[in-house]
Design a protein around this motif. Structure first.
Motif, PDB file in Angstrom:
ATOM      1  N   ALA A  59       0.835  -1.208   0.000  1.00 49.92           N
ATOM      2  CA  ALA A  59       0.000   0.000   0.000  1.00 49.92           C
ATOM      3  C   ALA A  59       0.866   1.254   0.000  1.00 49.92           C
ATOM      4  CB  ALA A  59      -0.915   0.014   1.217  1.00 49.92           C
ATOM      5  N   THR A  60       0.380   2.281  -0.677  1.00 44.57           N
ATOM      6  CA  THR A  60       1.031   3.592  -0.677  1.00 44.57           C
ATOM      7  C   THR A  60      -0.026   4.646  -0.321  1.00 44.57           C
ATOM      8  OG1 THR A  60       2.510   2.856  -2.444  1.00 44.57           O
ATOM      9  CG2 THR A  60       2.399   5.219  -2.010  1.00 44.57           C
ATOM     10  N   PRO A  61       0.073   5.307   0.858  1.00 42.60           N
ATOM     11  CA  PRO A  61       1.122   5.158   1.865  1.00 42.60           C
ATOM     12  C   PRO A  61       1.081   3.793   2.541  1.00 42.60           C
ATOM     13  CG  PRO A  61      -0.661   6.527   2.700  1.00 42.60           C
ATOM     14  CD  PRO A  61      -0.954   6.301   1.255  1.00 42.60           C
ATOM     15  N   ALA A  62       2.249   3.395   3.077  1.00 40.05           N
ATOM     16  CA  ALA A  62       2.402   2.058   3.669  1.00 40.05           C
ATOM     17  C   ALA A  62       1.470   1.878   4.857  1.00 40.05           C
ATOM     18  CB  ALA A  62       3.851   1.850   4.088  1.00 40.05           C
ATOM     19  N   VAL A  63       1.017   0.646   5.014  1.00 40.49           N
ATOM     20  CA  VAL A  63       0.131   0.312   6.127  1.00 40.49           C
ATOM     21  C   VAL A  63       0.381  -1.141   6.512  1.00 40.49           C
ATOM     22  CG1 VAL A  63      -1.756  -0.396   4.587  1.00 40.49           C
ATOM     23  CG2 VAL A  63      -2.278   0.341   6.910  1.00 40.49           C
ATOM     24  N   SER A  64       0.261  -1.448   7.782  1.00 32.48           N
ATOM     25  CA  SER A  64       0.432  -2.832   8.228  1.00 32.48           C
ATOM     26  C   SER A  64      -0.900  -3.555   8.127  1.00 32.48           C
ATOM     27  CB  SER A  64       0.949  -2.883   9.668  1.00 32.48           C
ATOM     28  OG  SER A  64       0.025  -2.263  10.550  1.00 32.48           O
ATOM     29  N   GLY A  65      -0.842  -4.837   7.850  1.00 29.98           N
ATOM     30  CA  GLY A  65      -2.047  -5.643   7.729  1.00 29.98           C
ATOM     31  C   GLY A  65      -1.704  -7.107   7.770  1.00 29.98           C
ATOM     32  N   ALA A  66      -2.690  -7.973   7.612  1.00 27.31           N
ATOM     33  CA  ALA A  66      -2.452  -9.409   7.707  1.00 27.31           C
ATOM     34  C   ALA A  66      -3.556 -10.175   6.984  1.00 27.31           C
ATOM     35  CB  ALA A  66      -2.391  -9.841   9.173  1.00 27.31           C
ATOM     36  N   TRP A  67      -3.245 -11.448   6.679  1.00 28.41           N
ATOM     37  CA  TRP A  67      -4.217 -12.359   6.082  1.00 28.41           C
ATOM     38  C   TRP A  67      -5.019 -13.062   7.180  1.00 28.41           C
ATOM     39  CZ3 TRP A  67      -4.966 -12.094   0.992  1.00 28.41           C
ATOM     40  CH2 TRP A  67      -3.921 -11.657   0.170  1.00 28.41           C
ATOM     41  N   HIS A  68      -6.216 -13.485   6.809  1.00 31.07           N
ATOM     42  CA  HIS A  68      -7.077 -14.251   7.716  1.00 31.07           C
ATOM     43  C   HIS A  68      -7.863 -15.248   6.870  1.00 31.07           C
ATOM     44  CE1 HIS A  68      -9.631 -14.718  11.415  1.00 31.07           C
ATOM     45  NE2 HIS A  68     -10.516 -15.130  10.502  1.00 31.07           N
ATOM     46  N   TRP A  69      -7.872 -16.507   7.298  1.00 29.70           N
ATOM     47  CA  TRP A  69      -8.540 -17.564   6.529  1.00 29.70           C
ATOM     48  C   TRP A  69      -9.960 -17.787   7.032  1.00 29.70           C
ATOM     49  CZ3 TRP A  69      -6.542 -20.183   2.322  1.00 29.70           C
ATOM     50  CH2 TRP A  69      -5.194 -19.937   2.040  1.00 29.70           C
ATOM     51  N   PHE A  70     -10.874 -17.906   6.075  1.00 29.59           N
ATOM     52  CA  PHE A  70     -12.247 -18.330   6.339  1.00 29.59           C
ATOM     53  C   PHE A  70     -12.406 -19.679   5.638  1.00 29.59           C
ATOM     54  CE2 PHE A  70     -12.494 -13.630   6.300  1.00 29.59           C
ATOM     55  CZ  PHE A  70     -12.946 -13.417   7.593  1.00 29.59           C
ATOM     56  N   GLY A  71     -12.155 -20.764   6.346  1.00 27.97           N
ATOM     57  CA  GLY A  71     -12.137 -22.073   5.702  1.00 27.97           C
ATOM     58  C   GLY A  71     -10.847 -22.250   4.926  1.00 27.97           C
ATOM     59  N   PHE A 102      -2.212  -7.147  -9.367  1.00 29.98           N
ATOM     60  CA  PHE A 102      -3.442  -6.374  -9.504  1.00 29.98           C
ATOM     61  C   PHE A 102      -3.258  -5.036  -8.784  1.00 29.98           C
ATOM     62  CE2 PHE A 102      -4.451 -10.844  -9.533  1.00 29.98           C
ATOM     63  CZ  PHE A 102      -5.367 -10.990 -10.559  1.00 29.98           C
ATOM     64  N   ASN A 103      -3.871  -4.004  -9.328  1.00 27.65           N
ATOM     65  CA  ASN A 103      -3.800  -2.681  -8.709  1.00 27.65           C
ATOM     66  C   ASN A 103      -5.203  -2.109  -8.547  1.00 27.65           C
ATOM     67  OD1 ASN A 103      -0.732  -1.918  -8.761  1.00 27.65           O
ATOM     68  ND2 ASN A 103      -1.155  -2.806 -10.770  1.00 27.65           N
ATOM     69  N   PHE A 104      -5.453  -1.507  -7.411  1.00 30.44           N
ATOM     70  CA  PHE A 104      -6.712  -0.797  -7.217  1.00 30.44           C
ATOM     71  C   PHE A 104      -6.457   0.381  -6.282  1.00 30.44           C
ATOM     72  CE2 PHE A 104      -6.668  -3.990  -3.850  1.00 30.44           C
ATOM     73  CZ  PHE A 104      -7.136  -3.311  -2.732  1.00 30.44           C
ATOM     74  N   GLY A 105      -7.421   1.263  -6.224  1.00 29.93           N
ATOM     75  CA  GLY A 105      -7.289   2.439  -5.376  1.00 29.93           C
ATOM     76  C   GLY A 105      -8.384   2.521  -4.345  1.00 29.93           C
ATOM     77  N   ILE A 106      -8.089   3.199  -3.251  1.00 27.90           N
ATOM     78  CA  ILE A 106      -9.093   3.489  -2.238  1.00 27.90           C
ATOM     79  C   ILE A 106      -9.646   4.889  -2.529  1.00 27.90           C
ATOM     80  CG2 ILE A 106      -9.543   3.757   0.222  1.00 27.90           C
ATOM     81  CD1 ILE A 106      -8.781   0.907  -0.651  1.00 27.90           C
ATOM     82  N   SER A 107     -10.933   5.000  -2.489  1.00 25.75           N
ATOM     83  CA  SER A 107     -11.585   6.272  -2.799  1.00 25.75           C
ATOM     84  C   SER A 107     -10.994   7.419  -1.979  1.00 25.75           C
ATOM     85  CB  SER A 107     -13.087   6.158  -2.520  1.00 25.75           C
ATOM     86  OG  SER A 107     -13.718   7.412  -2.625  1.00 25.75           O
ATOM     87  N   TYR A 110      -9.357   0.975   9.134  1.00 25.68           N
ATOM     88  CA  TYR A 110      -9.820   1.254   7.775  1.00 25.68           C
ATOM     89  C   TYR A 110      -8.680   1.846   6.941  1.00 25.68           C
ATOM     90  CZ  TYR A 110     -14.608   0.990   9.699  1.00 25.68           C
ATOM     91  OH  TYR A 110     -15.767   0.590  10.308  1.00 25.68           O
ATOM     92  N   TRP A 111      -8.743   1.613   5.625  1.00 28.52           N
ATOM     93  CA  TRP A 111      -7.774   2.232   4.727  1.00 28.52           C
ATOM     94  C   TRP A 111      -7.840   3.748   4.838  1.00 28.52           C
ATOM     95  CZ3 TRP A 111      -4.595  -1.004   2.091  1.00 28.52           C
ATOM     96  CH2 TRP A 111      -5.050  -2.305   1.792  1.00 28.52           C
ATOM     97  N   LYS A 112      -6.730   4.391   4.584  1.00 30.74           N
ATOM     98  CA  LYS A 112      -6.721   5.847   4.481  1.00 30.74           C
ATOM     99  C   LYS A 112      -7.233   6.235   3.106  1.00 30.74           C
ATOM    100  CE  LYS A 112      -3.669   9.873   4.806  1.00 30.74           C
ATOM    101  NZ  LYS A 112      -2.273  10.339   5.026  1.00 30.74           N
ATOM    102  N   ALA A 113      -8.103   7.227   3.042  1.00 30.37           N
ATOM    103  CA  ALA A 113      -8.649   7.670   1.757  1.00 30.37           C
ATOM    104  C   ALA A 113      -7.514   8.026   0.798  1.00 30.37           C
ATOM    105  CB  ALA A 113      -9.560   8.880   1.968  1.00 30.37           C
ATOM    106  N   GLY A 114      -7.665   7.598  -0.454  1.00 27.91           N
ATOM    107  CA  GLY A 114      -6.668   7.903  -1.470  1.00 27.91           C
ATOM    108  C   GLY A 114      -5.507   6.935  -1.548  1.00 27.91           C
ATOM    109  N   THR A 115      -5.507   5.871  -0.755  1.00 30.91           N
ATOM    110  CA  THR A 115      -4.418   4.889  -0.772  1.00 30.91           C
ATOM    111  C   THR A 115      -4.387   4.130  -2.099  1.00 30.91           C
ATOM    112  OG1 THR A 115      -4.529   4.593   1.620  1.00 30.91           O
ATOM    113  CG2 THR A 115      -3.519   2.813   0.370  1.00 30.91           C
ATOM    114  N   LYS A 116      -3.185   3.835  -2.578  1.00 32.54           N
ATOM    115  CA  LYS A 116      -2.987   2.995  -3.761  1.00 32.54           C
ATOM    116  C   LYS A 116      -2.531   1.620  -3.293  1.00 32.54           C
ATOM    117  CE  LYS A 116      -3.861   6.505  -6.405  1.00 32.54           C
ATOM    118  NZ  LYS A 116      -5.183   6.605  -7.088  1.00 32.54           N
TER     119      LYS A 116
END
Length: 417
Positions: free
Chosen positions: A198-210, A251-256, A221-227
């Protein structure tokens, strides 16, 4: 190049010649005509055997090629998709390596500084045929080219992953969701093969559902405008149970740029929408009739929306409670069927909005208010329900990831990171 040992016959000749010189001073005293004691012009050894007529050693031949051993060996099959090629050389060193696929196209990779290994930038394709062109130089810097071939391992059980979002722009509540078409037993390997940046950088993690669904979310929550960039580097990864994947894709997407959060207050019967922390609209609503049809509490995320849709209670396990055509401005927030939508069938004499909860769990409002929300809501926007008598929606019912504490979220990760 290794220097050849002087032939034994030459060494022996040299010893005999020295011995003959010694006989000059210590041989038969009466022999005054012995050639052994005179100045000799004889060659050190016979021509072509390491000597010349001048007595100087013959020049050693050049061009002896190095001895090269390539792993995998020529014709090898079942080669690992991600392991580097290795080279062992006697009498020289590897100067360059070129790998071609079955179409004759060059494969991108890197030769180590010591020339002993070459690693592909992207793991090889399963069941692919490749040719290695290796150039080695001997001690005299003369090149020799060697060509070998190998075939990579095939996949016993091929796994394909789908991802959402795979592009576009989403709201601040949207987790990265990956679904596999086969069960994954080596979850840690799968997590390590998938990277979220993420840009700007953010910490996060995976979680399994099954064993077929895994999601990544930030702690908050993501910061608005994050890439955001997601790398699914699954090719060459052992996913367990003899399964693997061909996928190596990003894959690339943006946060509103607008952090849109709508809070539904079941007790007050209102829905208040904020954008970047500022209230932009408050609508009167009716939610699930208590106690039988209480609306889920907790955080939900906009999944999809319809200008019109049919709502039939049988599709959500409620028998024949209702069957309503053309429900307007319907915004889905759970997989199980919770919507924020317009209501045209309400009692016009006694509108329930802001007054009483009468729905079967959805958040219902006038068509005018519903259209406003429909027009503004984006996938990934947050809808938070408070003051409900019902517990928080399950984390895997839609995108309810935010209903788990950070400790609970990390507990569902194989790598805990």
């Amino acid at each position: 190049m290794r220097r050849r040992t002087v032939p034994a016959v030459l060494v022996a000749g040299a010893i005999l010649f020295t011995g003959a010189c010694g006989l000059t001073g210590g041989g038969d005293k009466g022999d005054k005509t012995s050639n052994a004691g005179s100045e000799s012009k004889a060659p050190v050894g016979p021509a072509g055997a390491g000597g010349t007529e001048s007595g100087k050693p013959a020049e050693q031949p050049k061009g002896i090629p190095p001895k090269l051993t390539v792993t995998p060996e020529d014709g090898a099959t079942g080669v690992d998709l991600a392991e580097p090629l290795t080279f062992a050389v006697e009498g020289g060193k590897v100067a360059s390596v070129k790998v071609l696929n079955a179409k004759g196209e060059p494969v991108d990779g890197t030769l180590s500084a010591d020339g002993k290994s070459w690693k592909p930038k992207v793991p090889f394709t399963p069941g692919g045929q490749y040719t290695i062109g290796t150039v080695t130089n001997n001690a005299d810097n003369q090149p020799t080219t060697t060509s070998t071939r190998f075939t990579t391992q095939t996949l016993g059980k091929e796994v394909t992953a789908s991802i959402f979002p795979d592009g576009g722009t989403v709201g601040v509540g949207q987790p990265v969701s990956v679904r596999f078409d086969r069960p994954i037993t080596n979850r840690a390997a799968a997590e390590k093969a998938m990277k979220v940046t993420a840009t700007p950088a953010v910490s996060g993690a995976w979680h399994w559902f099954g064993n077929t669904r895994v999601e990544w979310r930030p702690k908050e929550y993501w910061k608005a405008g994050t890439k955001v960039r997601v790398d699914l580097n699954l090719r060459g990864t052992d996913l367990g149970g003899g399964s693997g994947s061909r996928q190596y894709k990003s894959f690339n997407f943006g946060i509103s740029g607008v952090a849109r959060i709508s809070t539904v207050d079941v007790a007050a019967k209102t829905m208040t929408t904020t954008e970047n922390g500022k209230v932009v609209r408050t609508a009167k609503v009716t939610t699930g009739e208590s106690p039988k049809y209480d609306t889920w509490g907790g955080v939900m995320v906009v999944m999809e929306k319809y200008e019109k849709t049919r709502m039939n209670s049988a599709t959500v396990g409620l028998g024949k409670e209702y069957d309503i055509p053309d429900v307007p401005w319907a915004v889905r927030i759970t997989t199980s069927g919770t919507f924020v939508h317009g209501n045209y069938w309400y009692d016009k004499a006694n509108p329930p909005f802001g007054r009483v909860n009468t729905s079967h769990g959805c958040v219902s409002m006038t068509p005018e208010d519903a259209k406003w929300f429909y027009d503004h809501a984006d996938r990934g926007d947050v809808v938070k329900v408070v003051n409900s008598q019902e517990h928080a929606v399950a984390a895997d019912n839609g995108y309810g990831a935010w209903n788990l504490s950070w400790a609970q979220w990390l507990a569902g990760s194989a790598t805990k990171e």
